[in-house]
Write a protein that holds these residues in place. Structure first.
Motif, PDB file in Angstrom:
ATOM      1  N   VAL A  80       0.836  -1.192   0.000  1.00 14.72           N
ATOM      2  CA  VAL A  80       0.000   0.000   0.000  1.00 14.72           C
ATOM      3  C   VAL A  80       0.879   1.252   0.000  1.00 14.72           C
ATOM      4  O   VAL A  80       1.789   1.386   0.827  1.00 14.72           O
ATOM      5  N   LYS A  81       0.592   2.167  -0.916  1.00 15.06           N
ATOM      6  CA  LYS A  81       1.315   3.437  -0.983  1.00 15.06           C
ATOM      7  C   LYS A  81       0.689   4.462  -0.049  1.00 15.06           C
ATOM      8  O   LYS A  81       1.396   5.172   0.681  1.00 15.06           O
ATOM      9  N   LYS A  82      -0.639   4.554  -0.082  1.00 15.83           N
ATOM     10  CA  LYS A  82      -1.339   5.503   0.772  1.00 15.83           C
ATOM     11  C   LYS A  82      -2.804   5.107   0.864  1.00 15.83           C
ATOM     12  O   LYS A  82      -3.305   4.339   0.037  1.00 15.83           O
ATOM     13  N   VAL A  83      -3.485   5.636   1.871  1.00 19.35           N
ATOM     14  CA  VAL A  83      -4.916   5.401   2.050  1.00 19.35           C
ATOM     15  C   VAL A  83      -5.594   6.745   2.259  1.00 19.35           C
ATOM     16  O   VAL A  83      -5.161   7.555   3.092  1.00 19.35           O
ATOM     17  N   SER A  84      -6.658   6.965   1.509  1.00 17.18           N
ATOM     18  CA  SER A  84      -7.430   8.204   1.616  1.00 17.18           C
ATOM     19  C   SER A  84      -8.748   7.923   2.329  1.00 17.18           C
ATOM     20  O   SER A  84      -9.450   6.965   1.997  1.00 17.18           O
ATOM     21  N   PHE A  85      -9.084   8.749   3.305  1.00 21.16           N
ATOM     22  CA  PHE A  85     -10.353   8.670   4.020  1.00 21.16           C
ATOM     23  C   PHE A  85     -11.163   9.917   3.688  1.00 21.16           C
ATOM     24  O   PHE A  85     -10.737  11.034   3.999  1.00 21.16           O
ATOM     25  N   LYS A  86     -12.308   9.734   3.066  1.00 20.11           N
ATOM     26  CA  LYS A  86     -13.171  10.875   2.722  1.00 20.11           C
ATOM     27  C   LYS A  86     -14.296  10.954   3.744  1.00 20.11           C
ATOM     28  O   LYS A  86     -15.188  10.100   3.796  1.00 20.11           O
ATOM     29  N   LEU A  87     -14.260  12.013   4.543  1.00 11.82           N
ATOM     30  CA  LEU A  87     -15.254  12.191   5.594  1.00 11.82           C
ATOM     31  C   LEU A  87     -16.446  12.995   5.073  1.00 11.82           C
ATOM     32  O   LEU A  87     -16.488  13.377   3.904  1.00 11.82           O
ATOM     33  N   HIS A  88     -17.366  13.273   5.952  1.00 14.27           N
ATOM     34  CA  HIS A  88     -18.540  14.075   5.593  1.00 14.27           C
ATOM     35  C   HIS A  88     -18.100  15.498   5.250  1.00 14.27           C
ATOM     36  O   HIS A  88     -17.120  16.020   5.801  1.00 14.27           O
ATOM     37  N   GLU A  89     -18.819  16.113   4.328  1.00 11.73           N
ATOM     38  CA  GLU A  89     -18.450  17.453   3.868  1.00 11.73           C
ATOM     39  C   GLU A  89     -18.473  18.487   4.981  1.00 11.73           C
ATOM     40  O   GLU A  89     -17.861  19.560   4.870  1.00 11.73           O
ATOM     41  N   SER A  90     -19.162  18.187   6.077  1.00 14.46           N
ATOM     42  CA  SER A  90     -19.225  19.140   7.189  1.00 14.46           C
ATOM     43  C   SER A  90     -17.860  19.336   7.859  1.00 14.46           C
ATOM     44  O   SER A  90     -17.684  20.296   8.620  1.00 14.46           O
ATOM     45  N   TYR A  91     -16.912  18.448   7.578  1.00 18.77           N
ATOM     46  CA  TYR A  91     -15.559  18.620   8.118  1.00 18.77           C
ATOM     47  C   TYR A  91     -14.755  19.634   7.308  1.00 18.77           C
ATOM     48  O   TYR A  91     -13.583  19.873   7.610  1.00 18.77           O
ATOM     49  N   GLY A  92     -15.365  20.185   6.271  1.00 13.54           N
ATOM     50  CA  GLY A  92     -14.759  21.280   5.528  1.00 13.54           C
ATOM     51  C   GLY A  92     -13.510  20.893   4.765  1.00 13.54           C
ATOM     52  O   GLY A  92     -13.429  19.799   4.183  1.00 13.54           O
ATOM     53  N   PRO A  93     -12.496  21.771   4.755  1.00 15.20           N
ATOM     54  CA  PRO A  93     -11.261  21.499   4.004  1.00 15.20           C
ATOM     55  C   PRO A  93     -10.537  20.230   4.460  1.00 15.20           C
ATOM     56  O   PRO A  93      -9.727  19.674   3.719  1.00 15.20           O
ATOM     57  N   GLN A  94     -10.827  19.790   5.666  1.00 14.63           N
ATOM     58  CA  GLN A  94     -10.177  18.592   6.199  1.00 14.63           C
ATOM     59  C   GLN A  94     -11.041  17.342   6.019  1.00 14.63           C
ATOM     60  O   GLN A  94     -10.828  16.334   6.699  1.00 14.63           O
ATOM     61  N   ALA A  95     -11.976  17.407   5.095  1.00 19.79           N
ATOM     62  CA  ALA A  95     -12.865  16.263   4.888  1.00 19.79           C
ATOM     63  C   ALA A  95     -12.130  15.079   4.293  1.00 19.79           C
ATOM     64  O   ALA A  95     -12.579  13.939   4.442  1.00 19.79           O
ATOM     65  N   GLU A  96     -11.017  15.310   3.610  1.00 21.16           N
ATOM     66  CA  GLU A  96     -10.232  14.195   3.063  1.00 21.16           C
ATOM     67  C   GLU A  96      -8.902  14.113   3.789  1.00 21.16           C
ATOM     68  O   GLU A  96      -8.135  15.070   3.834  1.00 21.16           O
ATOM     69  N   ARG A  97      -8.628  12.941   4.351  1.00 16.89           N
ATOM     70  CA  ARG A  97      -7.375  12.697   5.070  1.00 16.89           C
ATOM     71  C   ARG A  97      -6.594  11.621   4.318  1.00 16.89           C
ATOM     72  O   ARG A  97      -7.159  10.588   3.943  1.00 16.89           O
ATOM     73  N   VAL A  98      -5.330  11.855   4.115  1.00 21.51           N
ATOM     74  CA  VAL A  98      -4.477  10.917   3.387  1.00 21.51           C
ATOM     75  C   VAL A  98      -3.377  10.437   4.320  1.00 21.51           C
ATOM     76  O   VAL A  98      -2.616  11.245   4.873  1.00 21.51           O
ATOM     77  N   MET A  99      -3.284   9.116   4.485  1.00 14.31           N
ATOM     78  CA  MET A  99      -2.278   8.503   5.336  1.00 14.31           C
ATOM     79  C   MET A  99      -1.278   7.738   4.462  1.00 14.31           C
ATOM     80  O   MET A  99      -1.674   6.891   3.668  1.00 14.31           O
TER      81      MET A  99
END
Length: 247
Positions: A80-99
């Protein structure tokens, strides 16, 4: 060049080992070419755990939760190179987290449930990302009631929503084959622990299936017996009808 022989689902496949290739660019645009007829399966576990906060936060968040994906077996996900977590839009600019390093997880706080998108990217750029949809759970759900649960905040109680799945690599590249079959690397964060005992769950499922099959066989036997008796009655009635017609 030398070869190793690996068994995939009962099929013996010879995979060449090419030495002195330490980066993706050295493999070329096709990552060494596809290994036709090869299937490699990597079991994974994904889900979330949540716990009610002692008191709601200023933003009205009532729960702390962690969403994750991890290997089912105690081995690092070196493929695995990376994993993206797409949260609810209410989290704003931080709705997508990449690990980009394990553990592949996101810790947050919130007040409501929503569908979370987990997208897995692989070290081989020729492998398409895998997308998993997970319903983030904060409250207890009644499995026998399909209606949405009534939000009830229970202090000091952990809610678990964890699932088993498998990533299937069909005809992986030579580079990916060697990464997937390399000896497991030492654990970075210690052995992985699952919230759900999937072995016990699998055994219970097997017992339930066996019991269901037995019940179906018994019902088929009963129905066959009824059908046999009905045909006998039908034949008898037809025989009596023919006698009356000839008399």
């Amino acid at each position: 060049m030398c070869n190793i022989v690996t068994e995939y689902i009962g099929i013996m496949v010879e995979t060449p080992i090419i030495k002195n290739k330490t980066s993706i660019t050295e493999w070329g645009p096709d990552s060494g070419g596809r290994q036709k007829g090869v299937t490699i399966v990597k079991p994974v576990v994904y889900g979330n755990i949540s716990r009610a906060l002692p008191e709601p936060l200023d933003n009205k968040h009532t729960h702390k939760w962690t969403c994750y994906i991890k290997p089912y077996k105690n081995e690092e996900m070196t493929y695995v190179k990376k994993v993206s977590f797409k949260l609810h839009e209410s989290y704003g600019p931080q709705a997508e987290r990449v690990m980009t390093t394990p553990p592949f997880e996101v810790q947050e706080t919130g007040w409501g449930e929503f569908e979370l998108i987990i997208r897995i990217y692989f070290v081989d750029p020729n492998e398409r990302p895998v997308t998993i949809y997970h319903h983030l759970r904060l409250f207890n759900h009644d499995p026998n009631n399909p209606a949405p649960p009534v939000p009830q905040i229970i202090k000091n109680k952990i809610v678990v929503s964890e699932h088993y799945d498998e990533i299937v690599f069909q005809d992986p590249s030579l580079m990916m084959s060697q990464i997937l079959n390399a000896p497991p690397k030492p654990f970075i964060n210690g052995p992985y622990r699952h919230e759900v005992d999937f072995d016990a769950k699998a055994q219970k499922t097997a017992i339930d299936i066996s019991g269901a099959k037995k019940k179906v066989r018994m019902e088929i036997t009963v129905l066959k017996d009824r059908l046999k008796k009905a045909l006998e009655v039908k034949a008898k009635l037809e025989e009596e009808r023919d006698k009356m017609n000839t008399s």
